[in-house]
Motif scaffolding. Sequence first.
Motif, PDB file in Angstrom:
ATOM      1  N   ALA A  52       0.829  -1.213   0.000  1.00 20.57           N
ATOM      2  CA  ALA A  52       0.000   0.000   0.000  1.00 20.57           C
ATOM      3  C   ALA A  52       0.861   1.261   0.000  1.00 20.57           C
ATOM      4  O   ALA A  52       0.546   2.249  -0.671  1.00 20.57           O
ATOM      5  N   LYS A  53       1.966   1.217   0.721  1.00 26.16           N
ATOM      6  CA  LYS A  53       2.865   2.371   0.782  1.00 26.16           C
ATOM      7  C   LYS A  53       3.472   2.661  -0.593  1.00 26.16           C
ATOM      8  O   LYS A  53       3.663   3.826  -0.967  1.00 26.16           O
ATOM      9  N   ARG A  55       2.112   1.571  -3.564  1.00 23.36           N
ATOM     10  CA  ARG A  55       1.067   1.711  -4.590  1.00 23.36           C
ATOM     11  C   ARG A  55       0.122   2.872  -4.301  1.00 23.36           C
ATOM     12  O   ARG A  55       0.010   3.820  -5.056  1.00 23.36           O
ATOM     13  N   ASN A  56      -0.609   2.772  -3.164  1.00 32.72           N
ATOM     14  CA  ASN A  56      -1.589   3.801  -2.806  1.00 32.72           C
ATOM     15  C   ASN A  56      -2.099   3.506  -1.396  1.00 32.72           C
ATOM     16  O   ASN A  56      -2.687   2.443  -1.159  1.00 32.72           O
ATOM     17  N   ALA A  58      -4.581   4.491   0.027  1.00 33.52           N
ATOM     18  CA  ALA A  58      -6.042   4.342   0.065  1.00 33.52           C
ATOM     19  C   ALA A  58      -6.447   2.873   0.135  1.00 33.52           C
ATOM     20  O   ALA A  58      -7.559   2.547   0.556  1.00 33.52           O
ATOM     21  N   VAL A 102     -10.087   1.024  -5.906  1.00 32.98           N
ATOM     22  CA  VAL A 102      -8.628   0.892  -5.827  1.00 32.98           C
ATOM     23  C   VAL A 102      -8.070  -0.233  -6.694  1.00 32.98           C
ATOM     24  O   VAL A 102      -6.879  -0.197  -7.055  1.00 32.98           O
ATOM     25  N   ARG A 116      -8.673   6.527 -13.761  1.00 35.96           N
ATOM     26  CA  ARG A 116      -9.227   5.969 -12.516  1.00 35.96           C
ATOM     27  C   ARG A 116     -10.021   7.005 -11.726  1.00 35.96           C
ATOM     28  O   ARG A 116     -10.965   6.658 -11.030  1.00 35.96           O
ATOM     29  N   SER A 117      -9.647   8.266 -11.842  1.00 35.31           N
ATOM     30  CA  SER A 117     -10.376   9.310 -11.127  1.00 35.31           C
ATOM     31  C   SER A 117     -11.834   9.378 -11.597  1.00 35.31           C
ATOM     32  O   SER A 117     -12.762   9.452 -10.787  1.00 35.31           O
ATOM     33  N   SER A 120     -13.616   6.303 -10.404  1.00 35.26           N
ATOM     34  CA  SER A 120     -13.912   6.404  -8.974  1.00 35.26           C
ATOM     35  C   SER A 120     -15.154   7.261  -8.731  1.00 35.26           C
ATOM     36  O   SER A 120     -15.991   6.932  -7.877  1.00 35.26           O
ATOM     37  N   GLU A 231       0.767  -2.529 -12.366  1.00 36.39           N
ATOM     38  CA  GLU A 231       0.898  -1.095 -12.126  1.00 36.39           C
ATOM     39  C   GLU A 231       2.260  -0.688 -11.570  1.00 36.39           C
ATOM     40  O   GLU A 231       2.734   0.413 -11.830  1.00 36.39           O
TER      41      GLU A 231
END
Length: 266
Positions: A52-53, A55-56, A58, A102, A116-117, A120, A231
């Motif tokens: 997560a750190k 990649r994202n 969230a 995500v 992706r925005s 989302s 990714e």
Amino acid sequence: MAGVFSYESSEIDWCEDNYKHSGHIVEYFNTISSFFFFIISPIMLYLLHPYAKERNLAIHMVWTMMIFVGLFSAYFHMTLSFVGQMLDELSILWVLAMVYVVWFPRRLFPSFIKDRSTFSNLVLVITIVSTLSSFVKPTANAYVLNCFGIHMVYMLAVEMKCCTDQKALRLCKVSVALWVLAVSCWISDRFGCSFWQSLNFCYLHGIWHILIVIAVAYGTTLIAYLDASYEIPYSLPVLQYWPCDRWAVGIPHIVLKGTTKTQKRC
């Protein structure tokens, strides 16, 4: 208004005998089994943190929200109140929405979605509409949520077509098997209650709680592994099992063998 908070104000009543073990807890085993979410969720938050750190961050929202799923599930089965039912089901809906936000593969976006925005935002609108619609016929909510689960299994199957990693393929098979077993318990408790009562075994919904949280742990780890491979390929993601990778069973997680330093730069 106070009625929606009242014990047994929900139209749903699972197979487990009410007040069998406590005068204050309607469905004792279903309530206790919900706390399994509190065991798995912190472990998954810890194990997925390196990924997560990179990649994202969230991504942590998924398992943070799973803690609330466990909390609201315990409240619902303790009271069988209408408010408890809605909190339980809506928390699951928003977890599913977060998974889509995500992890939904970019290559599977609808043609009119470019990033992706935007995707989302679309998921957010659909989730808000679904939240409001859930109050129209609450007894149908659980079936709709299971349909989302079917779509996610389909999405996973599509993604695994090109995968040759044997460890990932095994994880996929185990994830789907756990999900099928969990859903079978849910359906059997819902529609085969009289049979299980005749056997004096009315705990399938509680078993569903345990199986589904394990299935989600396995499934989301696999999705995260595929996401990392596509990714952030420079991170060289590898699947391992906690607490010991040599064990036949364990909790899957991702180990990043590479770092941003290994990323190829033009």
